[in-house]
Design a protein around this motif. Sequence first.
Motif, PDB file in Angstrom:
ATOM      1  N   UNK A 154       0.822  -1.220   0.000  1.00  0.00           N
ATOM      2  CA  UNK A 154       0.000   0.000   0.000  1.00  0.00           C
ATOM      3  C   UNK A 154       0.854   1.268   0.000  1.00  0.00           C
ATOM      4  N   UNK A 155       2.132   1.147   0.352  1.00  0.00           N
ATOM      5  CA  UNK A 155       3.081   2.270   0.443  1.00  0.00           C
ATOM      6  C   UNK A 155       2.467   3.525   1.092  1.00  0.00           C
ATOM      7  N   UNK A 156       1.996   3.402   2.330  1.00  0.00           N
ATOM      8  CA  UNK A 156       1.385   4.563   2.989  1.00  0.00           C
ATOM      9  C   UNK A 156       2.446   5.554   3.480  1.00  0.00           C
ATOM     10  N   UNK A 157       2.036   6.792   3.658  1.00  0.00           N
ATOM     11  CA  UNK A 157       2.920   7.772   4.286  1.00  0.00           C
ATOM     12  C   UNK A 157       2.987   7.522   5.787  1.00  0.00           C
ATOM     13  N   UNK A 158       1.838   7.159   6.371  1.00  0.00           N
ATOM     14  CA  UNK A 158       1.733   6.995   7.819  1.00  0.00           C
ATOM     15  C   UNK A 158       1.051   5.675   8.164  1.00  0.00           C
ATOM     16  N   UNK A 159       1.593   4.977   9.157  1.00  0.00           N
ATOM     17  CA  UNK A 159       0.905   3.823   9.738  1.00  0.00           C
ATOM     18  C   UNK A 159       0.284   4.308  11.043  1.00  0.00           C
ATOM     19  N   UNK A 160      -1.057   4.291  11.102  1.00  0.00           N
ATOM     20  CA  UNK A 160      -1.758   4.664  12.330  1.00  0.00           C
ATOM     21  C   UNK A 160      -2.067   3.384  13.098  1.00  0.00           C
ATOM     22  N   UNK A 161      -1.432   3.223  14.245  1.00  0.00           N
ATOM     23  CA  UNK A 161      -1.587   1.993  15.015  1.00  0.00           C
ATOM     24  C   UNK A 161      -2.435   2.216  16.260  1.00  0.00           C
ATOM     25  N   UNK A 162      -3.353   1.274  16.483  1.00  0.00           N
ATOM     26  CA  UNK A 162      -4.081   1.248  17.753  1.00  0.00           C
ATOM     27  C   UNK A 162      -3.823  -0.095  18.448  1.00  0.00           C
ATOM     28  N   UNK A 163      -2.673  -0.690  18.142  1.00  0.00           N
ATOM     29  CA  UNK A 163      -2.264  -1.895  18.855  1.00  0.00           C
ATOM     30  C   UNK A 163      -2.019  -1.530  20.318  1.00  0.00           C
ATOM     31  N   UNK A 183       6.157   7.488   8.683  1.00  0.00           N
ATOM     32  CA  UNK A 183       5.916   7.666  10.112  1.00  0.00           C
ATOM     33  C   UNK A 183       5.028   6.557  10.656  1.00  0.00           C
ATOM     34  N   UNK A 184       5.405   6.030  11.796  1.00  0.00           N
ATOM     35  CA  UNK A 184       4.548   5.140  12.583  1.00  0.00           C
ATOM     36  C   UNK A 184       3.997   5.979  13.729  1.00  0.00           C
ATOM     37  N   UNK A 185       2.672   6.041  13.825  1.00  0.00           N
ATOM     38  CA  UNK A 185       2.050   6.840  14.880  1.00  0.00           C
ATOM     39  C   UNK A 185       1.136   5.936  15.694  1.00  0.00           C
ATOM     40  N   UNK A 186       1.566   5.606  16.918  1.00  0.00           N
ATOM     41  CA  UNK A 186       0.753   4.824  17.842  1.00  0.00           C
ATOM     42  C   UNK A 186      -0.209   5.754  18.566  1.00  0.00           C
ATOM     43  N   UNK A 187      -1.485   5.675  18.222  1.00  0.00           N
ATOM     44  CA  UNK A 187      -2.466   6.624  18.758  1.00  0.00           C
ATOM     45  C   UNK A 187      -2.872   6.353  20.203  1.00  0.00           C
TER      46      UNK A 187
END
Length: 230
Positions: A154-163, A183-187
């Motif tokens: 998917x080649x995203x700019x950002x991985x939004x994680x709710x793990x 960017x990896x962003x753990x919300x």
Amino acid sequence: MVKKIDILGINLDNYTVREAMLRMEVCWNSTIMSTVETISMDTLVKAKSDELVKSCIENLDLAIICDKEILKAAGIVSSQRTKETVENEFQKEFLRRAARNKRTVYLLGESGEQIGQLQGFLNENYEKLKIAGVYAITDCGGDYDTVINEINIATPDVILSVLPTPQQEYFLNEHKEKLNAKIWYGLGRDYAGRQGKSEVAGIARKLIQKGILHTLIIRHKKNDSEEDNG
């Protein structure tokens, strides 16, 4: 204002939203994926007893404090920082800019229910944000290479994680170098407030966490004092 604070022997960033967003501009231009994570009292309590989680938090490119009790414990009395923390202003500004600048995001969670809640939250509040894909860890049957491949395709700019913690930190520690994103962003689990949970339950959880954190801080200070005297 102090830019680094120490809680339970864990170093955390203490930037204003403006300062944090300036740091994010550097991350966007990096060739290596940068890591950002929301830090709650619950995260700190778990990090206190798990060295891998502690190490992961301290090695984040940006740690975003989301509980005002953490600021209080560190002696931070700035009304600006308290307001930014309580109102989750970094997350709001980050997602607004991501939508405005047409960044793509990939949603990663533990379950399909988590993903559905996150997708609903984003659609309601950031309708122009482009979602490149979604994945629930429970669907991979333990084959994390499948998850990584799906994200990278998917080649995203950002991985939004709710793990949840510590699953998120374990996943990052093992697979960070394989992920193709900026960017990896753990919300964290409170990205949308109580997410339909009762107010009483939310308050009760906060009080329990506050009590645990307070106890750990006292114990930590006592241990430090004993070591100094020893």
